[in-house]
Design a protein around this motif. Sequence first.
Motif, short mmCIF file in Angstrom:
data_model
loop_
_atom_site.label_atom_id
_atom_site.label_comp_id
_atom_site.label_asym_id
_atom_site.label_seq_id
_atom_site.Cartn_x
_atom_site.Cartn_y
_atom_site.Cartn_z
N VAL A 208 0.84 -1.20 0.00
CA VAL A 208 0.00 0.00 0.00
C VAL A 208 0.87 1.25 0.00
O VAL A 208 0.61 2.21 -0.74
CB VAL A 208 -0.95 0.00 1.22
CG1 VAL A 208 -1.68 1.34 1.33
CG2 VAL A 208 -1.96 -1.13 1.11
N GLN A 209 1.95 1.22 0.79
CA GLN A 209 2.85 2.37 0.82
C GLN A 209 3.58 2.55 -0.50
O GLN A 209 3.72 3.67 -0.99
CB GLN A 209 3.85 2.22 1.97
CG GLN A 209 3.24 2.54 3.33
CD GLN A 209 4.26 2.49 4.45
OE1 GLN A 209 3.99 1.96 5.50
NE2 GLN A 209 5.42 3.04 4.23
N LEU A 210 4.02 1.45 -1.09
CA LEU A 210 4.69 1.56 -2.39
C LEU A 210 3.73 2.13 -3.43
O LEU A 210 4.15 2.87 -4.33
CB LEU A 210 5.19 0.18 -2.85
CG LEU A 210 6.41 -0.37 -2.12
CD1 LEU A 210 6.75 -1.76 -2.65
CD2 LEU A 210 7.61 0.56 -2.27
N GLY A 211 2.45 1.81 -3.31
CA GLY A 211 1.46 2.33 -4.24
C GLY A 211 1.34 3.85 -4.21
O GLY A 211 0.89 4.46 -5.18
N LYS A 212 1.77 4.46 -3.10
CA LYS A 212 1.73 5.91 -3.00
C LYS A 212 2.85 6.56 -3.82
O LYS A 212 2.77 7.74 -4.18
CB LYS A 212 1.86 6.35 -1.54
CG LYS A 212 0.74 5.86 -0.63
CD LYS A 212 1.01 6.25 0.82
CE LYS A 212 -0.07 5.72 1.75
NZ LYS A 212 0.24 6.05 3.17
N TYR A 213 3.89 5.80 -4.09
CA TYR A 213 5.07 6.35 -4.76
C TYR A 213 5.17 5.92 -6.22
O TYR A 213 5.75 6.65 -7.03
CB TYR A 213 6.34 5.91 -4.03
CG TYR A 213 6.40 6.36 -2.59
CD1 TYR A 213 6.53 7.71 -2.28
CD2 TYR A 213 6.31 5.46 -1.54
CE1 TYR A 213 6.56 8.14 -0.96
CE2 TYR A 213 6.34 5.88 -0.22
CZ TYR A 213 6.46 7.23 0.06
OH TYR A 213 6.50 7.64 1.37
N LEU A 214 4.63 4.75 -6.55
CA LEU A 214 4.66 4.28 -7.93
C LEU A 214 3.60 4.98 -8.78
O LEU A 214 2.53 5.32 -8.29
CB LEU A 214 4.41 2.77 -7.98
CG LEU A 214 5.53 1.86 -7.43
CD1 LEU A 214 5.00 0.45 -7.21
CD2 LEU A 214 6.71 1.84 -8.40
N GLN A 215 3.91 5.20 -10.04
CA GLN A 215 2.93 5.76 -10.97
C GLN A 215 2.11 4.62 -11.55
O GLN A 215 2.62 3.81 -12.32
CB GLN A 215 3.64 6.53 -12.08
CG GLN A 215 4.42 7.74 -11.59
CD GLN A 215 5.18 8.44 -12.72
OE1 GLN A 215 5.14 8.02 -13.86
NE2 GLN A 215 5.90 9.48 -12.35
N ILE A 216 0.85 4.54 -11.13
CA ILE A 216 -0.03 3.45 -11.53
C ILE A 216 -1.06 3.99 -12.51
O ILE A 216 -1.77 4.94 -12.22
CB ILE A 216 -0.74 2.83 -10.32
CG1 ILE A 216 0.27 2.39 -9.26
CG2 ILE A 216 -1.63 1.67 -10.76
CD1 ILE A 216 1.19 1.27 -9.69
N ASN A 217 -1.14 3.37 -13.69
CA ASN A 217 -2.12 3.80 -14.69
C ASN A 217 -3.50 3.22 -14.37
O ASN A 217 -3.61 2.13 -13.87
CB ASN A 217 -1.68 3.33 -16.08
CG ASN A 217 -0.36 3.98 -16.50
OD1 ASN A 217 -0.13 5.16 -16.19
ND2 ASN A 217 0.48 3.24 -17.20
#
Length: 217
Positions: A208-217
């Motif tokens: 969940v934390q990584l999802g805040k930093y990765l650019q997810i389309n």
Amino acid sequence: MINSEIQKSPLSHKVSEVYTENDWLRALVNLVPNVGGSLDIMLSSTHNRLVQERISHLINELASEVSLLEDKVNSAIAESEEFHDLFILSLERTARISDRNRISAIANILSKCLNGIPTEDIHPVDLILVLTELSVHEAQVLSVIIGIFKNNKELLSGEYNTLVTHDVVTGKLPGIIQPQSDFLCGRLVGKGLLEEIFGNYSLTPAAVQLGKYLQIN
């Protein structure tokens, strides 16, 4: 200026220097049938270029992120030993991966730290380590699953919509890695980024934390 500094960096030359200074190693590599000459060129010159490009991307992304902070950069953190170690780790880990999305995520983590070390469950050091330990295909699967939780909540299941089925994940993956879906998801479970419940998956706090930093389309 950024590129010239990188070119002088021991990090970008370390592997290549060790290789070019050992004639016996170069001779052995050149003995490899059919590909020896190509490997020799790769180790002696291509490696430096790739490392420079990756670190350039990190620094440019960090500069862009920090410029948005304006006067919110915490100088005490920027000058601290902890941030020094985090930055060196980021350079070393960036040199190992080609995925620009993950490199941009590292820059994002660093910029958030300069604004005050994030008060999150997972320390930035551990986030960067787990992010850069992923294979390209593992990173693709993780991005797809995070994307489902962010943008396709109608595909979630479970009592509180906190699960996604293996079939849904597989259907969202590029065809070339669909046959590896079960294996790759299992790897992500082992790395602490997914939890598996009877063939369904949920994101761990680290994911969940990584999802805040990765650019997810």
